[in-house]
Design a protein around this motif. Structure first.
Motif, PDB file in Angstrom:
ATOM      1  N   LEU A 293       0.830  -1.208   0.000  1.00 23.03           N
ATOM      2  CA  LEU A 293       0.000   0.000   0.000  1.00 23.03           C
ATOM      3  C   LEU A 293       0.862   1.254   0.000  1.00 23.03           C
ATOM      4  O   LEU A 293       0.606   2.211  -0.746  1.00 23.03           O
ATOM      5  CB  LEU A 293      -0.922   0.008   1.209  1.00 23.03           C
ATOM      6  N   ALA A 294       1.906   1.273   0.851  1.00 17.89           N
ATOM      7  CA  ALA A 294       2.765   2.450   0.950  1.00 17.89           C
ATOM      8  C   ALA A 294       3.511   2.716  -0.353  1.00 17.89           C
ATOM      9  O   ALA A 294       3.642   3.866  -0.784  1.00 17.89           O
ATOM     10  CB  ALA A 294       3.759   2.276   2.104  1.00 17.89           C
ATOM     11  N   VAL A 295       3.986   1.663  -0.992  1.00 18.40           N
ATOM     12  CA  VAL A 295       4.703   1.818  -2.266  1.00 18.40           C
ATOM     13  C   VAL A 295       3.763   2.340  -3.358  1.00 18.40           C
ATOM     14  O   VAL A 295       4.102   3.256  -4.106  1.00 18.40           O
ATOM     15  CB  VAL A 295       5.326   0.473  -2.696  1.00 18.40           C
ATOM     16  N   THR A 296       2.583   1.753  -3.448  1.00 25.61           N
ATOM     17  CA  THR A 296       1.617   2.177  -4.461  1.00 25.61           C
ATOM     18  C   THR A 296       1.198   3.620  -4.239  1.00 25.61           C
ATOM     19  O   THR A 296       1.135   4.425  -5.172  1.00 25.61           O
ATOM     20  CB  THR A 296       0.382   1.270  -4.451  1.00 25.61           C
ATOM     21  N   ALA A 297       0.917   3.966  -2.975  1.00 31.26           N
ATOM     22  CA  ALA A 297       0.513   5.332  -2.650  1.00 31.26           C
ATOM     23  C   ALA A 297       1.620   6.322  -2.961  1.00 31.26           C
ATOM     24  O   ALA A 297       1.384   7.392  -3.541  1.00 31.26           O
ATOM     25  CB  ALA A 297       0.125   5.416  -1.175  1.00 31.26           C
ATOM     26  N   GLY A 298       2.854   5.983  -2.590  1.00 27.92           N
ATOM     27  CA  GLY A 298       3.965   6.884  -2.833  1.00 27.92           C
ATOM     28  C   GLY A 298       4.256   7.085  -4.302  1.00 27.92           C
ATOM     29  O   GLY A 298       4.620   8.187  -4.729  1.00 27.92           O
ATOM     30  N   SER A 299       4.073   6.037  -5.090  1.00 23.49           N
ATOM     31  CA  SER A 299       4.423   6.125  -6.503  1.00 23.49           C
ATOM     32  C   SER A 299       3.435   6.962  -7.307  1.00 23.49           C
ATOM     33  O   SER A 299       3.830   7.665  -8.248  1.00 23.49           O
ATOM     34  CB  SER A 299       4.524   4.725  -7.109  1.00 23.49           C
TER      35      SER A 299
END
Length: 352
Positions: A293-299
């Motif tokens: 979730l954090a990676v997708t949100a950050g990207s």
């Protein structure tokens, strides 16, 4: 059997009220911000505004928009907490569509790279805090804005669980495991082992590519950047922050492979006190889902930010690993789900 499947499980029946309460709390705070004009954490108050998709929302309407979104979603979650009903197809589609849309906005759109960076630096910050290293002001790291982004992600996850449980129950499936009288082929352990292996290796390779550039910079190799820029990063010391994130990415890649390796199901022999014991499913699935979730949100906010392309000089070896971050997030989430499908066993609620 149908009556058993439709009966809400104890876990799922608690998720919807919890989601409703959480969303209502933050919805009231957003309403207070809309009335008083203070406390809105985004817009000009967010130092990461250039890489956050909320930069597209005018600050004048932001608090009221969030209040309406959160309070309405709380009502929807509360409605899903009640006894299983049989809504019409249009109503069911409307509730599910709205619930999933709000969950996506909260869990993926509102957070940005700040949540991901904080997760990456968390080990260093926690270990180094007693020794005064790194020399940072923790009040500048753990801000009101970061708290709101983290709360939004938590609310999105809770709402997604509530919507998922209601979706399963109204479809005649088990609210806990999603299985009905007829299993779908791709969810069987054998099928999950096949496509989960591809997902896990994809989710391991992408952060490794990112780490290679950051570790190369720390070693003095200007991979994808100019020598002058590399010298500036060494002089300021920021290159070591990138190396820390690179090391975190490598560690994450190794742990990701545990989702498809035997040592990801049983603790290896060198782990004293745990050797040979079965790894709890949640111990692998929960952190993998959080990072996904954090990676997708950050990207999403990063690769759509004009400032990002200005600083990195366009498409290069520097930007390529980060352009793959959306794929990384999806692949890691898929690998975690495949791991869950392989290890969930017999459901204690429905017997499947």
């Amino acid at each position: 059997m149908t009556a058993t499947l439709l009966a809400p499980t104890r876990h799922r029946s608690r998720t919807a009220p919890l989601a409703a309460g959480w969303l209502a709390l933050w919805g009231v705070l957003a309403l207070i911000s809309a009335v008083t004009g203070v406390g809105y954490p985004f817009g000009d108050h967010d130092r990461d505004r250039p890489v956050n998709l909320l930069r597209l929302v005018p600050e004048a309407v932001g608090p009221a928009l969030f209040a309406a979104l959160l309070l309405t979603a709380a009502i929807v979650a509360l409605a899903m907490a009640g006894p299983v009903a049989h809504p019409s197809r249009p109503l069911r589609a409307l509730l599910l569509g709205y619930g999933w849309a709000v969950a996506f906005v909260l869990a993926v759109v509102v957070p940005d790279t700040r949540v991901l960076i904080t997760l990456g630096y968390a080990p260093i910050l926690l270990v180094g805090a007693p020794f005064g290293w790194p020399p940072v002001d923790y009040a500048d790291v753990f801000t009101w804005t970061l708290l709101c982004k983290t709360a939004a992600m938590a609310g999105g996850v809770l709402l997604a669980l509530a919507v998922l449980g209601w979706q399963r129950r109204t479809a005649g499936a088990c609210a806990a495991c999603g299985r009905g009288d007829a299993d779908r082929g791709w969810t069987t352990p054998a099928a999950a082992a096949r496509w989960g292996r591809w997902a896990a290796w994809t989710a391991a390779v992408i952060p490794t590519l990112y780490a290679l550039t950051r570790l190369a910079w720390a070693a003095g190799i200007p991979l994808g950047i100019s020598r002058d820029f590399l010298d500036e990063m060494h002089d300021s010391g920021i290159v070591w922050a990138g190396a820390g994130l690179g090391a975190f990415a490598v560690a994450g890649a190794v742990l990701t492979l545990g989702l498809v390796r035997p040592w990801g199901e049983r603790f290896p022999r060198w782990m004293l006190g745990l050797a040979g014991r079965r790894v709890p499913v949640w111990l692998a699935v929960a952190p993998a889902t959080l990072v996904a979730l954090a990676v997708t949100a950050g990207s999403l906010g990063l690769v759509t930010a004009p400032r990002f392309w200005e600083l990195t000089g366009g498409f290069s070896l520097t930007t390529l690993p980060m352009l793959l971050w959306p794929l990384w997030g999806v692949a890691l989430g898929a690998a975690a789900y495949a791991y869950l499908l392989r290890r969930r066993g017999v459901c204690r609620h429905c017997g499947h």
